[in-house]
Scaffold this active site. Sequence first.
Site, PDB file in Angstrom:
ATOM      1  N   LYS A   2       0.838  -1.204   0.000  1.00  0.00           N
ATOM      2  CA  LYS A   2       0.000   0.000   0.000  1.00  0.00           C
ATOM      3  C   LYS A   2       0.869   1.248   0.000  1.00  0.00           C
ATOM      4  O   LYS A   2       1.857   1.317   0.757  1.00  0.00           O
ATOM      5  CB  LYS A   2      -0.900  -0.015   1.243  1.00  0.00           C
ATOM      6  CG  LYS A   2      -1.912   1.114   1.318  1.00  0.00           C
ATOM      7  CD  LYS A   2      -2.768   0.975   2.575  1.00  0.00           C
ATOM      8  CE  LYS A   2      -3.814   2.056   2.682  1.00  0.00           C
ATOM      9  NZ  LYS A   2      -4.640   1.925   3.912  1.00  0.00           N
ATOM     10  N   SER A  39      -9.700   1.779   3.323  1.00  0.00           N
ATOM     11  CA  SER A  39      -8.890   2.554   2.419  1.00  0.00           C
ATOM     12  C   SER A  39      -7.891   1.729   1.595  1.00  0.00           C
ATOM     13  O   SER A  39      -7.398   2.215   0.575  1.00  0.00           O
ATOM     14  CB  SER A  39      -8.110   3.595   3.213  1.00  0.00           C
ATOM     15  OG  SER A  39      -7.191   2.969   4.077  1.00  0.00           O
ATOM     16  N   SER A  86      -9.680  -0.522   7.510  1.00  0.00           N
ATOM     17  CA  SER A  86      -9.151  -0.355   6.150  1.00  0.00           C
ATOM     18  C   SER A  86      -8.470  -1.584   5.560  1.00  0.00           C
ATOM     19  O   SER A  86      -8.111  -1.574   4.382  1.00  0.00           O
ATOM     20  CB  SER A  86      -8.167   0.814   6.107  1.00  0.00           C
ATOM     21  OG  SER A  86      -8.870   2.022   6.131  1.00  0.00           O
TER      22      SER A  86
END
Lengths: 94, 472
Positions: B76, B151, B175
């Site tokens: 990420k 997210s 997330s």
Amino acid sequence: MAVTIEDVKKIADLARLAFSEEEYIQFTGEMNTILGYMDKLNKLDTTGVVPMSHPAGGVNFMREDELKPSISPEEALKNAPAREDNFFSVPKVI
Amino acid sequence: MLPYRTISEKQELIRSGKLSLLANVSFYLSRIRELASINAFTEVFESDALSVAEAIEYKIKSRRHGKLAGAVIAVKDVLSIKDKTLTCSSNILKDFKAVYTATSVQKLLDEDAVIIGKTNCDEFAMGSSNENSAFGTVKNPHNTDYVPGGSSGGSAAAVAAYMCDASLGTDTGGSIRQPASFCGIYGLKPTYSRVSRYGLTAFASSFDTVGPFSRSVEDSALLLDVLSGYDEKDSTSVTRQITGVYPVLHEKKKFTVGLPKEYLTEDLNPEIREKVDEAASLLKKAGHSVIEVSLPHTQYAIAVYYILATAEASSNLARFDGVRYGYRNEESRDPAGMYVSSRTAGFGKEVKRRIMLGTYVLSSGYYDAYYRKAQQVRQKIASDFRKVFTKVDLLLTPTTPGTAFKIGEKNNNPLEMYLSDIYTTSANLAGIPAMNIPAGKAKNGLPVGIQLLADQFNEEYILQAAMNFNKL
């Protein structure tokens, strides 16, 4: 407690953000909705409850103050929007 | 789609010459190209990934290799990798080059993983749909009209769509688990402090965790073991000895599993309810006991979370001022004006909304009413969990109140978006581990997930119990 557009402007100033008049109106509405939802916490009696700031429960960790390698000035400055020698350059302060 | 199910099986195939790592990396790179419209990646390390493949293949064949040798992993884009761009999916960091590598990523590299690229996410990890990215929305690989969750939407979509073996995400209020649920894969949020946060761009420091996405329980356990442990560079990281989960994954223990009645109300989508019930009866059949329990302060979790997380965010994001790094707006001729114009132009709308909320709840006159009050209720929520974990080993709940929603559906209603985190934020408030387990699909063809939670540092129970659900 209702949030007014003046409150929102003051908060924006504290947060170093600026918005258009239209956005201030929109934020005022949204903040009232969101903070209105958060007011449900006030229904709960929390007298004497110790506030929880952290889930790890640790105290301050101290370490020996030893000299260790760190990033070089060149590395530290490589993302600088503007620099002069080994300094970050900013608009004139005074 | 692949001749192996787990990283360990992959290593066996490479060792016996039945699989070429170079071909495997090329396969994943071609998937990433073919599925570019999913928008899962912010950057692909094509030449880096190809150039390490041969050396790692040699290591595997000579049986001198790390635990993750040959595993193709995406990261990420809120985690630093030295000299690579670290955008946090924000315009304010669009050109930022990291000056060091996050401990979690370094641990993957030390174990011979192949890092294939950085994944798209909500800006600064703030969002539940991945619609708040400066690089555009990530799409759900199961149906591209739908969000992948957020997210860590790019990390979830990349694993679900076979663009890598596994990925790293971060979980501050759900997330990892929510996008894992929306994309039909495993997503594990570890105990707070179990995995170092060094090199993770801070959103809400008392909530942020780093954890894996995978297509198998085995890979989640393997990655967790590699990621766990003390790091002198993160003063909140765990100091106690962490024992490995992977070696004991197949142990058959009998667990007591709690079903919290506050999570199974009438608002819950009936199809998701059905999956939770199915999971409960499967556990019973396997000899575990399942009992109803209560977490009485559950209804306050969202309010507490969005007060404390935004407060911490407003403070953490104060560092973006255009002085030392990141975007600088050159129009202003004085420093204060430069801060305002750089931040205003650099941050996206949701990030600004959260900075505003956080600044409000911390501002003079409201601190006690919101911030301190929320910290007290956080204590009560954590205490609910402490009590319940004296009676049960695990909790079984839904991960999300519904399946993935349509792109744009909740975009204009921030409160509704926040409420979609209803089943995930509590774990972050209490700092306990929790995992999404894929549980099949709903009638609309979209994945459904269930969640297992345990007391702090009891990831072992979650992963052992998750092995029961291989057939779900």
